[in-house]
Enzyme design. Structure first.
Site, PDB file in Angstrom:
ATOM      1  N   GLU A  43     -16.932  -1.370   2.095  1.00 28.01           N
ATOM      2  CA  GLU A  43     -17.618  -0.596   3.131  1.00 28.01           C
ATOM      3  C   GLU A  43     -18.170   0.727   2.574  1.00 28.01           C
ATOM      4  O   GLU A  43     -19.260   1.156   2.951  1.00 28.01           O
ATOM      5  CB  GLU A  43     -16.678  -0.404   4.334  1.00 28.01           C
ATOM      6  CG  GLU A  43     -16.355  -1.773   4.966  1.00 28.01           C
ATOM      7  CD  GLU A  43     -15.513  -1.726   6.238  1.00 28.01           C
ATOM      8  OE1 GLU A  43     -15.184  -0.622   6.721  1.00 28.01           O
ATOM      9  OE2 GLU A  43     -15.188  -2.817   6.758  1.00 28.01           O
ATOM     10  N   ARG A  45      10.799   2.709 -15.316  1.00 25.74           N
ATOM     11  CA  ARG A  45      11.661   1.562 -15.024  1.00 25.74           C
ATOM     12  C   ARG A  45      12.712   1.349 -16.115  1.00 25.74           C
ATOM     13  O   ARG A  45      13.670   0.601 -15.899  1.00 25.74           O
ATOM     14  CB  ARG A  45      10.801   0.303 -14.860  1.00 25.74           C
ATOM     15  CG  ARG A  45       9.776   0.361 -13.717  1.00 25.74           C
ATOM     16  CD  ARG A  45      10.407   0.137 -12.364  1.00 25.74           C
ATOM     17  NE  ARG A  45      11.121  -1.112 -12.290  1.00 25.74           N
ATOM     18  CZ  ARG A  45      10.556  -2.334 -12.145  1.00 25.74           C
ATOM     19  NH1 ARG A  45       9.239  -2.446 -12.046  1.00 25.74           N
ATOM     20  NH2 ARG A  45      11.306  -3.422 -12.080  1.00 25.74           N
ATOM     21  N   HIS A  54     -14.091  -1.131   9.433  1.00 27.04           N
ATOM     22  CA  HIS A  54     -12.689  -0.724   9.237  1.00 27.04           C
ATOM     23  C   HIS A  54     -12.525   0.762   8.963  1.00 27.04           C
ATOM     24  O   HIS A  54     -11.605   1.394   9.484  1.00 27.04           O
ATOM     25  CB  HIS A  54     -12.058  -1.505   8.077  1.00 27.04           C
ATOM     26  CG  HIS A  54     -12.026  -2.977   8.309  1.00 27.04           C
ATOM     27  ND1 HIS A  54     -13.085  -3.798   7.966  1.00 27.04           N
ATOM     28  CD2 HIS A  54     -11.083  -3.774   8.860  1.00 27.04           C
ATOM     29  CE1 HIS A  54     -12.781  -5.040   8.292  1.00 27.04           C
ATOM     30  NE2 HIS A  54     -11.593  -5.054   8.843  1.00 27.04           N
ATOM     31  N   ARG A  71      11.335  -6.847  -9.770  1.00 23.46           N
ATOM     32  CA  ARG A  71      12.458  -6.121  -9.161  1.00 23.46           C
ATOM     33  C   ARG A  71      13.354  -7.147  -8.493  1.00 23.46           C
ATOM     34  O   ARG A  71      12.882  -7.988  -7.719  1.00 23.46           O
ATOM     35  CB  ARG A  71      11.948  -5.125  -8.113  1.00 23.46           C
ATOM     36  CG  ARG A  71      11.299  -3.894  -8.707  1.00 23.46           C
ATOM     37  CD  ARG A  71      10.998  -2.855  -7.637  1.00 23.46           C
ATOM     38  NE  ARG A  71      10.732  -1.554  -8.226  1.00 23.46           N
ATOM     39  CZ  ARG A  71       9.519  -1.097  -8.530  1.00 23.46           C
ATOM     40  NH1 ARG A  71       8.451  -1.835  -8.260  1.00 23.46           N
ATOM     41  NH2 ARG A  71       9.367   0.095  -9.070  1.00 23.46           N
TER      42      ARG A  71
HETATM   43  N1  URA Z   1       3.865   1.943  -7.431  1.00 21.46           N
HETATM   44  C1  URA Z   1       4.128   0.708  -7.907  1.00 21.46           C
HETATM   45  O1  URA Z   1       3.380  -0.234  -7.668  1.00 21.46           O
HETATM   46  N2  URA Z   1       5.237   0.539  -8.660  1.00 21.46           N
HETATM   47  C2  URA Z   1       6.107   1.536  -8.929  1.00 21.46           C
HETATM   48  O2  URA Z   1       7.114   1.309  -9.583  1.00 21.46           O
HETATM   49  C3  URA Z   1       5.807   2.831  -8.411  1.00 21.46           C
HETATM   50  C4  URA Z   1       4.680   3.001  -7.674  1.00 21.46           C
END
Ligand code: URA
Length: 249
Positions: A77, A220, A4, A165
């Site tokens: 790999e 967040r 790969h 989310r």
């Molecule tokens: N990468 C992720 O997995 N989550 C985020 O909120 C930002 C970057």
């Protein structure tokens, strides 16, 4: 020639460490930041590789794509080609209100919200970073005056439901993940990303060394969308940290 990543041992010129961003688009920039004469090696699917030289040490920068399954192929790999040290440089969403942007999170251990790592070790096996490599990342962040935090990361297979989310297509997050963000906050987890658990489990199971540093691009607790200037700054900060770390090898 590995299937790969399309690399062979000869191409690696005795690489001492592999730097693993997720994004193939970040490989060339990182490689050239480390060494203006960096050399393109290969590109296949999500795996793009460049070789840099820092003070006589060959350093491979190889993208892994997003998530545990694609990272596991790269690590398999690269390990088979003799690489023993791995540093993931990624981006992340912080979940603790005190975490600033821009800053870095050096993951000491990962919550295994992934599936790939379970193919390498049972769920009781801890996903922990290598202490020496992590300490070297801490020193490099300090040297460059980049704010950093150390601690536990939740490493999820999915960007949307696994990181709770609700802007998914269905607007639905399954019961298992409803309330999970709050729970990780209560358990002092610092952030979400998608690769560290697989990397740490593989490295420990194989007797190799791995660490992970992630640039915080969103918090967040205050927002969801990173702005372009933060992304550019994050890329530069990650490259700076890697350069200092390798200069001190
Ligand atoms: N990468 C992720 O997995 N989550 C985020 O909120 C930002 C970057």
């Amino acid at each position: 020639m590995k299937y790969h990543i399309k690399l062979s041992k000869e191409m690696l010129k005795g690489v001492v460490i592999a730097i693993l961003p997720g994004d193939p688009g970040r490989v060339e920039k990182t490689a050239k930041y480390l060494d203006p004469n960096a050399e393109f090696l290969a590109s296949n699917r999500e795996y793009t590789s460049w070789l840099s030289n820092i003070n006589g040490n060959s350093v491979l920068i190889c993208s892994t794509g997003i998530g545990g399954p694609s990272l596991s192929i790269a690590v398999e790999e690269l390990a088979a080609l003799g690489i023993k040290n791995f540093i993931r440089i990624g981006t992340t969403g912080a979940i603790q209100p005190h975490i600033k942007i821009p800053s870095m999170i050096i993951t000491t251990g990962a919550v295994r919200l992934d599936g790939a790592s379970k193919h390498y070790a049972p769920i009781e096996y801890p996903a922990v970073a290598d202490l020496e490599l992590s300490n070297a990342l801490v020193e490099a962040a300090k040297k460059n005056n980049i704010p950093y935090y150390t601690g536990i990361t939740a490493s999820s297979d999915t960007f949307y439901p696994g990181q709770e989310r609700y802007d998914t297509y269905s607007k639905y997050v399954i019961n298992d993940f409803q309330g999970s963000l709050k729970e990780w906050q209560k358990l002092n987890v610092l952030n979400f990303e998608m690769e560290s658990s697989t990397l740490f489990i593989m490295a420990n199971a194989f007797g190799l060394k791995a660490a992970c540093i992630s640039a915080v691009i969103v918090n967040r607790t205050t927002g969801e969308k990173p702005d372009d200037s933060i992304l550019a700054k994050s890329e530069e900060n990650l490259a700076k940290v890697v350069k200092s770390l390798i200069e001190n090898i």
